[in-house]
Each structure stands twice: as structure tokens, then as C-alpha cells.
Scaffold this motif. Structure first.
Motif, short mmCIF file in Angstrom:
data_model
loop_
_atom_site.label_atom_id
_atom_site.label_comp_id
_atom_site.label_asym_id
_atom_site.label_seq_id
_atom_site.Cartn_x
_atom_site.Cartn_y
_atom_site.Cartn_z
N HIS A 23 55.16 95.08 36.62
CA HIS A 23 54.44 96.30 36.97
C HIS A 23 55.21 97.53 36.50
O HIS A 23 54.65 98.47 35.94
CB HIS A 23 54.22 96.34 38.49
N HIS A 28 53.56 99.79 33.45
CA HIS A 28 53.84 101.22 33.34
C HIS A 28 54.64 101.50 32.07
O HIS A 28 55.17 102.59 31.91
CB HIS A 28 54.59 101.73 34.58
N HIS A 35 46.71 99.20 32.26
CA HIS A 35 46.91 99.47 33.69
C HIS A 35 46.38 100.84 34.07
O HIS A 35 46.05 101.08 35.23
CB HIS A 35 48.42 99.38 33.98
N HIS A 39 44.95 103.64 37.68
CA HIS A 39 45.54 104.85 38.23
C HIS A 39 44.61 106.05 38.07
O HIS A 39 45.01 107.17 38.29
CB HIS A 39 46.89 105.14 37.57
N HIS A 121 52.63 104.75 45.63
CA HIS A 121 52.64 104.37 44.21
C HIS A 121 51.54 105.13 43.46
O HIS A 121 51.68 105.47 42.30
CB HIS A 121 52.42 102.87 44.06
ZN LIG Z 1 50.84 101.03 38.85
#
Ligand SMILES: [Zn+2]
Ligand SMILES: [Zn+2]
Length: 159
Positions: A23, A28, A35, A39, A121
Motif C-alpha cells: 500500500h 502510493h 489506487h 482516494h 489515511h
Molecule cells: Zn491509500
């Protein structure tokens, strides 16, 4: 049998380490383009981020197939990977993000802490601003809040 269960449990624990690193440094990192969808505000049940779950399922299936083909106890490693995937979907998609119509709520202190850590997060947009990359382990919230404050300050300084 006990040995196999130990392998399964060991794999589950190890997968949290693998998941946290993946992750942080893949999703990231160079894998951000997949990913990223996770977000950003979105509607619907599916997002490109789910490709990672598909990859996990393929790895688990491959390991089980290898195990069955004579490379025991790889099928138990595969079962551990699959179990981690299921636990991830339940916790992350279900409890943390409440993606489902009848979404479960964080019921105990452990899940509440994980839930809050995962909120942090997602507190800042962007690839580099995240804190708390684990899914089943979270550092104390005050540590995460301090980290987040430092990230905010750094972001402000960078303009
Ligand atoms: Zn993330
Ligand atoms: Zn999330």
C-alpha cells in the motif's frame, strides 16, 4: 494439521506486513494510477483500485494450484492470502468505507481504532500525504495525528 493451521495463520500475519508495504510503496508509488480512484470521491461499488484485489486473488489461486500439484504446503499459504483478501474486503470496503447497502459498523474498540486510522489515511488528498498504510494494525491515533499535522505543514510550505 496443526502445522498447516500454523502456516495459514502465519501467512495471515505476514500478509498484513506485505499489504502495508504494498500500500505504501506500490499503491502510493508507481501503482498510484490504479489506487488513485480510491482516494477520490466516487460513486458505485467498483473502482480501478479493485485490480489489486484481483491480483491478490490470482496469487492465492496460483498458490493453491501449486500446493495441489504437489508443492505442499503452498495451498495453505494460498488459503492465508485468500483469507487476508476476504478480511480486507470485509474490513476496508465494508466497515471503513461502508460501500454496501447494509454496511456493518465498527463494533469494538479495535475496529473503531482501525476505522479512525483509515479515516486519517484518507484525510488529505494526493499520493504523498497519507499516513497509516496498514489495514489490520494501526499505530496509536495520537501518533498518526501528529504525522498528519506534519504532512499538512509540509504541504503548506510547498505551496
Ligand atoms: Zn491509500
Ligand atoms: Zn480506503
Amino acid at each position: 494439521m496443526l502445522f498447516n493451521i500454523a502456516i495459514l495463520l502465519g501467512t495471515l500475519v505476514a500478509m498484513e506486513g506485505v499489504g502495508t508495504l504494498a500500500h505504501k510503496y506500490i499503491m502510493h508509488g508507481w501503482g498510484w494510477w490504479l489506487h488513485r480512484s480510491h482516494h477520490e470521491p466516487h460513486l458505485g461499488m467498483l473502482e480501478t483500485n479493485d485490480v489489486y484485489l484481483l491480483a491478490l486473488a490470482l496469487v492465492a489461486t496460483g498458490l493453491v494450484a501449486l500446493g495441489k500439484a504437489g508443492h505442499a504446503p503452498l495451498q495453505w499459504v494460498g488459503a492465508g492470502v485468500a483469507g487476508y483478501g476476504v478480511a480486507y474486503v470485509l474490513a476496508h470496503d465494508g466497515v471503513f468505507h461502508r460501500h454496501w447497502p447494509n454496511a456493518p459498523r465498527p463494533v469494538n474498540r479495535y475496529l473503531k481504532r482501525l476505522y479512525q486510522a483509515h479515516r486519517l489515511h484518507h484525510a488529505m488528498p494526493g499520493r504523498k500525504s497519507g499516513v497509516s498504510f496498514g489495514f489490520f494494525y494501526a499505530p496509536p491515533l495520537r501518533v498518526l495525528k501528529r504525522q498528519l499535522k506534519a504532512r499538512r505543514r509540509a504541504a503548506r510550505r510547498a505551496g
